[in-house]
Design an enzyme around this catalytic site. Structure first.
Site, mmCIF file in Angstrom:
data_model
loop_
_atom_site.group_PDB
_atom_site.id
_atom_site.type_symbol
_atom_site.label_atom_id
_atom_site.label_comp_id
_atom_site.label_asym_id
_atom_site.label_seq_id
_atom_site.Cartn_x
_atom_site.Cartn_y
_atom_site.Cartn_z
ATOM 1 N N ARG A 191 0.890 -1.176 0.000
ATOM 2 C CA ARG A 191 0.000 0.000 0.000
ATOM 3 C C ARG A 191 0.915 1.209 0.000
ATOM 4 O O ARG A 191 1.687 1.422 0.927
ATOM 5 C CB ARG A 191 -0.966 0.011 1.179
ATOM 6 C CG ARG A 191 -0.348 0.122 2.536
ATOM 7 C CD ARG A 191 -1.368 0.529 3.606
ATOM 8 N NE ARG A 191 -0.876 0.206 4.947
ATOM 9 C CZ ARG A 191 -0.010 0.938 5.631
ATOM 10 N NH1 ARG A 191 0.485 2.049 5.117
ATOM 11 N NH2 ARG A 191 0.391 0.562 6.823
ATOM 12 N N HIS A 241 -2.132 3.693 5.995
ATOM 13 C CA HIS A 241 -3.056 2.617 6.344
ATOM 14 C C HIS A 241 -4.497 3.104 6.191
ATOM 15 O O HIS A 241 -5.347 2.410 5.674
ATOM 16 C CB HIS A 241 -2.808 2.159 7.786
ATOM 17 C CG HIS A 241 -3.913 1.303 8.322
ATOM 18 N ND1 HIS A 241 -4.062 -0.005 7.948
ATOM 19 C CD2 HIS A 241 -4.944 1.572 9.155
ATOM 20 C CE1 HIS A 241 -5.135 -0.513 8.544
ATOM 21 N NE2 HIS A 241 -5.684 0.431 9.280
ATOM 22 N N TYR A 283 6.767 5.191 10.738
ATOM 23 C CA TYR A 283 7.306 3.834 10.854
ATOM 24 C C TYR A 283 7.988 3.274 9.607
ATOM 25 O O TYR A 283 8.564 2.213 9.646
ATOM 26 C CB TYR A 283 6.202 2.860 11.325
ATOM 27 C CG TYR A 283 4.930 2.902 10.482
ATOM 28 C CD1 TYR A 283 4.845 2.185 9.291
ATOM 29 C CD2 TYR A 283 3.818 3.638 10.881
ATOM 30 C CE1 TYR A 283 3.692 2.210 8.527
ATOM 31 C CE2 TYR A 283 2.653 3.673 10.116
ATOM 32 C CZ TYR A 283 2.604 2.952 8.945
ATOM 33 O OH TYR A 283 1.462 2.983 8.189
HETATM 34 C C1 LIG Z 1 -9.494 -8.003 15.553
HETATM 35 C C2 LIG Z 1 -8.928 -6.681 15.162
HETATM 36 N N1 LIG Z 1 -7.844 -6.224 15.805
HETATM 37 C C3 LIG Z 1 -7.313 -5.030 15.481
HETATM 38 C C4 LIG Z 1 -7.866 -4.261 14.500
HETATM 39 C C5 LIG Z 1 -7.286 -2.901 14.150
HETATM 40 N N2 LIG Z 1 -6.676 -2.956 12.837
HETATM 41 C C6 LIG Z 1 -7.335 -2.545 11.747
HETATM 42 S S1 LIG Z 1 -6.470 -2.814 10.365
HETATM 43 C C7 LIG Z 1 -5.168 -3.475 11.207
HETATM 44 C C8 LIG Z 1 -3.966 -3.957 10.481
HETATM 45 C C9 LIG Z 1 -4.311 -4.971 9.445
HETATM 46 O O1 LIG Z 1 -3.182 -5.335 8.719
HETATM 47 P P1 LIG Z 1 -3.258 -6.357 7.529
HETATM 48 O O2 LIG Z 1 -4.066 -7.539 7.923
HETATM 49 O O3 LIG Z 1 -1.878 -6.613 7.069
HETATM 50 O O4 LIG Z 1 -4.092 -5.607 6.409
HETATM 51 P P2 LIG Z 1 -3.716 -4.274 5.624
HETATM 52 O O5 LIG Z 1 -4.260 -3.143 6.441
HETATM 53 O O6 LIG Z 1 -2.254 -4.205 5.463
HETATM 54 O O7 LIG Z 1 -4.441 -4.382 4.336
HETATM 55 C C10 LIG Z 1 -5.419 -3.458 12.573
HETATM 56 C C11 LIG Z 1 -4.491 -3.897 13.612
HETATM 57 C C12 LIG Z 1 -9.005 -4.779 13.858
HETATM 58 N N3 LIG Z 1 -9.643 -4.098 12.886
HETATM 59 N N4 LIG Z 1 -9.511 -5.978 14.201
#
Ligand SMILES: Cc1ncc(C[n+]2csc(CCOP(=O)(O)OP(=O)(O)O)c2C)c(N)n1
Ligand SMILES: [Mg+2]
Lengths: 325, 420
Positions: B310, B314, B323
């Site tokens: 990406r 985020h 970061y």
């Molecule tokens: C169960 C849960 N824990 C924490 C979050 C907060 N959160 C939202 S997105 C994210 C990171 C997700 O990373 P990834 O799975 O790599 O997806 P990306 O955002 O990189 O597409 C977090 C920690 C959440 N939405 N759900």
């Protein structure tokens, strides 16, 4: 004394206790390098290193499960769950494990840890960044539940929670993280668990509220005074478990009326528990019906958030209702 | 546990972060774990996500455009241009959404910029009747499946034109007409839903395939493991797409897993795992098509690790400079999926610069019109908040609704700010 926001009060509590006790570790999703998505743990990794403040894989179950192991082994972990809405993958670890370890082992093992997590609405977070799940946890014997509503309380209650010998769920009202400001004592500052706070004294009606709702109730109390001459007393229990029942009962015995205010859905909410305690112990003092002002029994909405959350108007109406019967 | 060293493909030796995390100071414990050395900055910009392959399976990166390790799917000219146009519309839509968020016109946004090939290419390998269980970073899929821009933009505004009735944050879509299942925020929960739906299709004797998405962070949740395990046990016609963009908010891949790759995780569940260059739409399509065909033929699930990035934050609340370094972002911008696909189309003389410009212009026009329309629609009614909790209003809900309405008009005010 320094003026801080509620969030800074929490951070100050973390710094203070981590300096004080090398058994204290902070970890969770994005808490290390990024300092937490709300920046609550900002600077901890810099001062205490990656050994004591670190990022974890994205697994609430893993975060809480490992914290439990650390606590049993003698550390004082302070894991963060990024939003209380995301605590449920760890529900089993909290409810079946952390809360029951002392009891089931006859006191041989204990689980002193503090789970910090932001909760509640008011930030346009929709369903999954707004919920108030305190009732699920208050219904779990073995777990303490703490909710600060001022910066000084946030620091003092957090330090007490870390020093407590039992697991504590520390719910942080994120709506007022940055808007709530106040004087916070420097260094050592302890607010005992189980002691409530009289937010303001009054003689006509008691409101029991916690977290972000305290501020809403203060505004409502101003309105009631101004428009109706009603003198409201506000009690903030600060810890839901263990609860300062005496402070609540003393207040209701004085005012003769009770309104409980909470953001969570009305049915099964903690305000209902307070109502029951008052009905059991002080029914003779009541001069009107007990009223709950709460979130509705719907999931937390996005666009209509401001209507879902109890506001001044609804609190005022709730107090009025204790006079109409 | 001795600290584990690993040689990354750029030749540097780095220490696994886990070793550094071992708690060592305990007044109650006398045992301490060895302090590891080196690698102070675990997430330094020098970190490479292409680890040296050590296992036979799931490590080779499949690609068409630059690698030639998988065959060109041989799509028709029309289909190629349709995919490209969808990528362009997605790109333009995402850029506009972030601007609207900054202007305070919508509350929040999660851009997928840089990951268009990864999700559009995977979804393109399905039939229209197949079901999609998305995460939140696959914004191009509804467009590919014929959802109108207006329906999408209405969801951002949470207005009364929004299919979800303003109940969810922006990008948490639900488009049943496109077999695009309602999105929730909790990471990973959709993965086993896709397995269940695949089992249901199989039970009914239908040849529907389900496809589900998660990020690299998502692989750490229990749900990921449950889903792969069930899918393996029941040989469900389900395809898992792990969009590995190297970051879960600020958490780098190295902190997410000690596995060599995400694809290799499939092996433990007895299902195939493959890695594909996620910024190469032809490779993404081809690899997914093979997995979908296998699923449809009753040969069971596949895990596809799509390597992508990406390039933006985020979400609208995130500041990635906290970061990650610029070098890494620049590096990935040079592998932009749109540019690479465009180059291919040019080389095949399917797209002139003029046509390309026209596509961007049309997309801008399309988004503008949708925004204009969305901003004229009112909020959902207060009484609608009580609908859909159950099929019928309970007596309690009816009472709560009526009591609220009796208070008269109120404004929904937003005060706080959203950090994530
Ligand atoms: C169960 C849960 N824990 C924490 C979050 C907060 N959160 C939202 S997105 C994210 C990171 C997700 O990373 P990834 O799975 O790599 O997806 P990306 O955002 O990189 O597409 C977090 C920690 C959440 N939405 N759900
Ligand atoms: Mg990711």
């Amino acid at each position: 004394m320094a003026t801080m926001t509620l969030l800074e009060g929490i951070r100050d509590g973390l710094f203070t206790e981590m300096r004080n006790d090398d058994r204290v570790l902070c970890f969770g999703e994005d808490v290390g390098r990024n300092g937490g998505v709300f920046r609550t743990t900002d600077g901890l990794q810099k001062e205490f290193g990656e050994e004591r403040c670190f990022d974890t894989p994205l697994s609430e179950c893993g975060i809480i499960g490992t914290a439990i192991g650390m606590a049993m082994y003698g550390l004082r972990p302070v894991p963060e769950i990024q939003f209380q809405d995301f605590i449920f993958p760890a529900f089993d670890q909290i409810v079946s494990e952390a809360a029951k370890i002392r009891y089931r082992s006859g006191g041989e093992y204990t689980c002193p840890m503090v789970i910090r997590t932001p909760y509640g609405g008011g930030i346009r977070g929709g369903h999954y960044h707004s919920q108030s799940g305190e009732a699920y946890f208050c219904h779990t014997p073995g777990l303490k539940v703490v909710i600060p509503s001022t910066p000084a309380d946030a620091k003092g209650l957090l330090i007490s929670s870390i020093r407590d010998e039992d697991p504590v769920l520390f719910l942080e009202p994120k709506k007022i993280y940055r808007t709530m400001k106040g004087e916070v004592p420097e260094g050592e500052h302890v607010v005992p668990l189980g002691k409530g706070r009289i937010v303001r004294e009054g003689k006509d009606c008691t409101i029991v509220a916690y977290g972000a709702m305290v501020e809403t109730c203060e505004k409502a109390a101003d309105e009631l005074k101004k428009q109706r001459g009603i003198d409201v007393e506000i009690v903030d229990p600060r810890t839901l478990v263990p609860l300062d029942e005496k402070m609540i009962l003393d207040s209701v015995r004085k005012t003769g009326r009770l309104v409980t205010v909470y953001e969570a859905p009305k049915t099964g909410g903690f305000g209902g528990e307070i109502a029951a305690i008052v009905a059991e112990n002080a029914i003779g003092s009541l001069e009107g019906p007990i009223v709950r002002v709460a979130g509705f029994d719907t999931p937390f909405p996005y666009t209509l958030e401001g209507i879902y959350m109890p506001d001044v108007r609804r609190v005022v109406r709730g107090v009025e209702r204790t006079f109409e019967w | 546990m001795a600290s584990k060293k690993r040689t990354s493909s750029n030749g540097s030796t780095r220490t696994k972060p886990q070793a550094r995390h071992a708690a060592k100071k305990s007044s109650a414990s006398t045992k301490s774990s060895p302090k590891s050395k080196g690698g102070k900055k675990a997430a330094s910009s020098a970190r490479s996500r292409t680890k040296a392959p050590t296992s036979s399976r799931g490590s080779k990166i499949l690609g068409v455009l630059d690698r030639g390790t998988v065959r060109d799917p041989g799509l028709s000219d029309e289909r190629l241009l349709e995919l490209y146009a969808t990528m362009v519309r997605t790109r333009v839509m995402e850029e506009r959404a972030l601007v609207l968020q900054r202007q305070g016109r919508i509350g929040f946004y999660v851009p997928c910029t840089g990951q268009e090939a990864s999700h559009i290419g995977t979804a393109a390998a399905l039939m229209d009747s197949d079901w999609i269980f998305p995460a939140y970073r696959q914004a191009g899929i509804p467009l590919l499946r014929g959802v109108s821009m207006e329906q999408i933009v209405d969801e951002w505004y949470g207005n009364d034109g929004d299919i979800c009735k303003g109940r969810q944050m922006p990008v948490h879509y639900s488009f049943r007409s496109a077999h695009f299942v309602t999105i929730s925020s909790p990471i990973g929960t959709q993965l086993s839903h896709a397995v269940g739906a695949a089992m249901a299709a199989k039970y009914r004797g239908e040849d529907t395939v389900t496809m589900t998405y998660c990020g690299d962070g998502g692989t750490s949740e229990n749900d990921f493991h449950c889903a792969l395990n069930f899918a393996g046990v029941y040989a469900s016609p389900c395809v898992f797409i792990c969009e590995n963009n190297g970051w879960a908010i600020s958490t780098p891949l190295e902190y997410q897993t000690a596995s060599e790759t995400m694809a290799v995780k499939a092996e433990a569940y007895g299902i195939p795992g493959v890695r594909v260059d996620g910024n190469d739409i032809l490779a993404v399509y081809q690899v997914t098509k093979e997995a979908v065909d296998r699923a449809r033929q009753g040969k069971g699930p596949t895990l596809i690790e799509s390597l992508t990035y990406r390039v933006g934050p985020h979400s609208s609340s995130d500041d990635p400079t906290r970061y990650r370094g610029d070098a890494e972002v620049t590096d990935w911008k040079n592998k932009d999926p749109l540019e690479r696909f465009k180059k291919y189309l040019r080389s095949r003389r399917l797209l002139t610069p003029k046509q390309d410009e026209a596509l961007f212009a049309a997309a801008k026009e399309e988004v503008n019109a949708a925004v204009k329309a969305a901003e004229q629609k009112p909020n959902p009614t207060v009484s609608s908040m009580f609908d859909d909790v159950y099929r019928d209003l309970t007596p309690q809900l009816r009472e709560q609704r009526d009591e609220l309405l009796s208070l008269g008009e109120a404004k929904s005010e937003h005060e706080g700010y959203f950090p994530l």
